[in-house]
Design a protein around this motif. Structure first.
Motif, short mmCIF file in Angstrom:
data_model
loop_
_atom_site.label_atom_id
_atom_site.label_comp_id
_atom_site.label_asym_id
_atom_site.label_seq_id
_atom_site.Cartn_x
_atom_site.Cartn_y
_atom_site.Cartn_z
N UNK A 39 -49.07 8.38 57.19
CA UNK A 39 -48.80 9.57 58.09
C UNK A 39 -47.76 8.99 59.05
N UNK A 57 -67.25 8.12 60.02
CA UNK A 57 -67.00 9.39 59.99
C UNK A 57 -66.80 9.98 61.41
N UNK A 58 -67.62 9.72 62.17
CA UNK A 58 -67.34 10.23 63.42
C UNK A 58 -66.51 9.97 64.27
N UNK A 62 -63.03 11.36 62.87
CA UNK A 62 -62.96 12.62 63.49
C UNK A 62 -62.31 12.61 65.09
N UNK A 96 -64.51 9.87 46.71
CA UNK A 96 -65.28 11.15 46.90
C UNK A 96 -65.69 11.60 45.54
N UNK A 100 -53.83 5.33 54.26
CA UNK A 100 -53.83 6.64 54.87
C UNK A 100 -53.10 7.08 56.01
N UNK A 101 -53.31 6.18 57.00
CA UNK A 101 -52.75 6.33 58.07
C UNK A 101 -51.23 5.84 58.36
N UNK A 129 -54.81 11.77 68.15
CA UNK A 129 -53.56 11.45 67.41
C UNK A 129 -52.73 13.04 67.45
N UNK A 158 -59.60 8.19 49.80
CA UNK A 158 -60.96 8.73 50.24
C UNK A 158 -61.19 9.93 49.28
N UNK A 159 -60.18 10.67 48.69
CA UNK A 159 -60.27 11.86 47.68
C UNK A 159 -61.09 11.33 46.35
N UNK A 177 -68.30 9.07 44.12
CA UNK A 177 -69.60 9.03 44.92
C UNK A 177 -70.35 10.33 44.30
N UNK A 178 -69.78 11.34 44.44
CA UNK A 178 -70.42 12.83 43.93
C UNK A 178 -70.95 12.67 42.62
N UNK A 226 -57.98 3.30 54.35
CA UNK A 226 -57.70 4.01 55.49
C UNK A 226 -56.56 3.53 56.32
N UNK A 279 -58.61 11.36 64.82
CA UNK A 279 -57.72 12.60 64.44
C UNK A 279 -57.11 13.53 65.69
#
Lengths: 313, 419
Positions: free
Chosen positions: B100, B68-69, B72, B387, B96-97, B78, B383-384, B390-391, B93, B75
């Protein structure tokens, strides 16, 4: 090449009136010029990005910012997310308890230290010491202290009380209160220092007069000293409020939002959505909600402050 | 003189350190989160290989196990148009990239090196986007492993469970012996790992595809899913009470010490086991997680390369992409990492028992269409949606008052709003 130094020197000698137009202008506006960069940076880095975050919260941004506007969709998604609602409940529980308990303990410590005790400096240092630690350290230490298998519960059981239970850290219903404990431990000393300074600022003649009139210590504190601490209370309140709102590192170190997402705060939610879930716009929307809440708390304070200044003037 | 130096120093500072360090010749700046001992050692093999091929390697590690770091930092890089040449990413991922539009097209190299024949076929859809290759898989981990302490099992006269019902029986017996049946760390991803194994073990491969990959509402609302959540609820009593927040490697330590009987965890657990000088099949056993024999749940680490106009950087990127699929590197790296090669034609002679078993199981699973992407490790869903799983799963697992039906309801509504 070197323009500034001569100007300052001439100004020092009081000869700037005789200088050329540019030098004159520089000398007159030296303070504004010196401040300009920091003002510009603040405008851009603080206010500029606040506005930008607001803009992003109305877009469909996921991994990287995009400018496809979707109206209030992200706010709707934010409020339909059960974890966000947990986070909102938590921040109120946490902030209210944290501010109240830290103020009361801080005040009590300040009054005790104020009794002209021996080795006052020693105690003051001890109480202030937690303040020197970062929340990450505090969080990690309390994670061990509160872990049932390592910390207090185990210790008491080793002493022979076998049925002793203290497992708040691992119980979703109580885990939020462990954050309060660690936060209070960290901040009470600082609150004490603020109150102590205020207590020392109170005119001793008043308390002496009260004592002559036959008032006891309790009466003196309750009716004379504490009512005079108003400004100190306000300072404590504002400082603790912003500490509560931004206590992100404490959660990360102590509970990481768990168990079962029961200890997320808006700040950790925002970070998780933006960087872990590729939901930058939802993260931005949650940031705007935090911002608006803080504004609602701080604006009345600023307003009263400004009005007071105007009245004083 | 002094002023000129000042101006020079400021200009140098502003021009940025990365451009300075990499002047001349093919080069790659590699951003990754492989900072732990064995991972860093594995990556070093790649660095040496590239240096032999005349490519300068510039390391940009960002610590933090979940990456996750790193995301960050990536991003920000980029957004400021100073993307690194290459970055580590999970399967989803990559997608996802790629959407983009920032990843370099590797199709020419892929044709030259014949990737279509050598890369495990189930990985291809996730490393390509709109018909072109956009990333290179370094390794393949398996998440449906059950690790058990052989001494504990032998002394209790137990066999490793092959179904979830057997798992429950074995667990009851271990409980009676005073051993914690299951070592678990109460971090959301570890709970999701259990969930994914329960979905596959109870529902089978087709159900797993429908529920987890397609997020089909009928499958999510089915009785099978209720059984999955009921199984998770049963597991509440098979773990110790200190599990919340525990890291996976500390859970592995419990198995090593014999405090716990089993752990369900990906094959990175092997690193901990071999650090403790334990031998597979002697001190510990590795079997597919209950009910998942014949299936292979995979996750991969990939490198994606960011578009650049600099010829030297482009050369470095292609050299790195090619070197990642080098057989020697695949062998050396994956032995260190505990995973298996992303190529299907690497010799497994030097791998340990569990590595060989994984390789054989993957080959079998590929034939029967039972090689499946992992949900807990960003291979099955974006990821969404991951998530949401996960939750819901972690809240359910840690909150006894939530019923299986309620959890399913949360899952369905959550997934809808994450569309």
């Amino acid at each position: 090449m070197s323009t500034t130094f001569p100007v300052l020197q001439t100004a020092k000698r009081g000869q700037w009136r005789e200088g050329s137009g540019v030098k004159l202008w520089l000398a007159r506006n030296a303070s504004q010029l010196a401040l300009a960069p920091s003002v510009a940076i603040t405008l851009l880095a603080v206010y500029g990005f606040m506005v930008w975050t607001g803009v992003v919260s109305f877009t469909a941004s996921k991994m990287l910012p995009s400018y496809e506007f979707v109206g209030l969709d992200q706010y709707w998604r934010l409020w339909s997310n059960p974890i966000w609602r947990i986070a909102v409940d938590n921040i109120f529980i946490f902030a209210i308890l944290f501010i109240a308990i830290a103020s009361v303990i801080g005040m009590a410590l300040a009054i005790l230290v104020d009794q002209k005790i021996r080795a006052e400096g020693f105690f003051r240092t001890i109480y202030l010491y937690p303040m020197a630690l970062s929340f990450i350290v505090t969080g990690t230490a309390w994670k061990w202290i509160l872990n049932p298998g390592l910390g207090i519960e185990r210790m008491v059981r080793l002493w022979g009380w076998d049925s002793f239970r203290f497992d708040w850290l691992v119980d979703p219903r109580f885990a939020i209160y462990t954050l309060v404990m660690a936060g209070v431990w960290q901040s009470s000393g600082f609150v004490m220092a603020l109150f102590l300074a205020a207590l020392r600022g109170i005119d001793e003649d008043i308390t002496k007069a009260a004592r002559l009139d036959g008032a006891g210590s309790f009466q003196i504190y309750r009716r004379i000293i504490i009512p005079q601490l108003g400004p100190a209370f306000l300072t404590v309140f504002v400082i603790l409020t912003q500490q509560a709102v931004k206590s992100f590192d404490l959660v990360v170190a102590l509970t990481a939002g768990g168990p079962g997402n029961s200890t997320h705060l808006p700040a950790t939610f925002m970070y998780m959505q933006t960087f872990g879930r590729d939901q930058m716009a939802v993260g931005a929307a949650s940031a705007m909600m935090i911002f608006m809440t803080v504004t609602a708390v701080v604006t009345p304070y600023l307003y009263s402050d400004v009005r007071k200044q105007r009245d004083d003037a | 003189m002094l002023n000129r130096n000042l101006v020079l120093a400021t200009a140098l500072l502003l021009s940025g350190s990365t451009t300075m360090a990499l002047a001349g010749g093919p080069n790659v700046e590699v951003m990754h989160y492989w900072t732990s001992g064995s991972e860093a050692a594995g990556l070093n093999v790649l660095k040496k290989l590239l240096e032999e091929r005349g490519v300068t390697w510039s390391d940009s590690p960002v610590a933090g196990g979940t990456g996750m770091n790193m995301v960050q930092v990536l991003r920000a890089r980029i957004a400021s148009d100073t993307a690194p040449a290459a970055a580590q990413m999970h399967a989803q991922q990559v997608q996802a990239w790629a959407s983009e539009g920032v990843l370099t097209d590797l199709t020419d190299l892929a044709k030259k090196d014949d990737w279509a024949k050598v890369i495990a076929p189930e990985l291809v859809p996730l490393i390509s986007h709109d018909g072109s290759y956009v990333a290179v898989p370094v390794n393949v981990h398996r998440s449906n492993w059950l690790w058990y302490n052989k001494k504990v099992f032998d002394s209790a006269g137990l066999q490793p469970p092959t179904t979830w019902d057997e798992f429950n029986e074995v667990s009851e017996k271990l409980l009676a012996k005073g051993v914690t049946p299951l070592a678990l760390g109460g971090q959301p991803w570890q709970e999701l790992d259990l969930f994914e194994n329960a979905v596959l073990g109870i529902g089978g491969a087709d159900f797993y595809r429908k529920a987890v990959i397609d997020e089909d509402e009928a499958a999510l609302r089915s009785d099978t899913m209720v059984k999955v959540f009921d199984q998770l609820r049963k597991m509440n009593k098979y773990i110790d009470s200190n599990y919340p927040g525990r890291d996976w490697n500390l859970a592995t330590q419990m198995v090593i010490k014999g405090e716990a009987g089993m752990q369900i965890m990906g094959d990175w657990a092997k690193g901990e086991l071999s650090l403790a000088n334990l031998q597979p099949n002697v001190d510990y056993g590795c079997v597919p997680a209950p009910g998942t024999k014949g299936s292979y749940v995979w996750l991969t680490d990939n490198f994606g390369f960011f578009k650049t106009k600099d010829k030297d950087k482009q050369a470095g990127q292609l050299a790195m992409a090619s070197a990642i699929l080098d057989k020697g590197f695949q062998e050396a790296f994956n032995i260190k990492k505990g995973s298996i090669p992303s190529r299907i034609d690497v010799s497994m002679d030097k791998f340990d028992f569990c590595g060989k078993a994984a390789f054989a199981d993957r080959a079998e699973a590929q034939k029967s269409q039972k090689s499946l992407p992992s949900l807990a490790h960003n291979a099955a869903a974006g990821a969404a949606k991951t998530g949401v799983f996960t939750d819901v799963v972690s809240t359910f697992f840690e909150t006894p008052s939530v019923t299986s039906q309620q959890a399913i309801e949360q899952l369905v509504t959550g997934l809808k709003s994450a569309q």
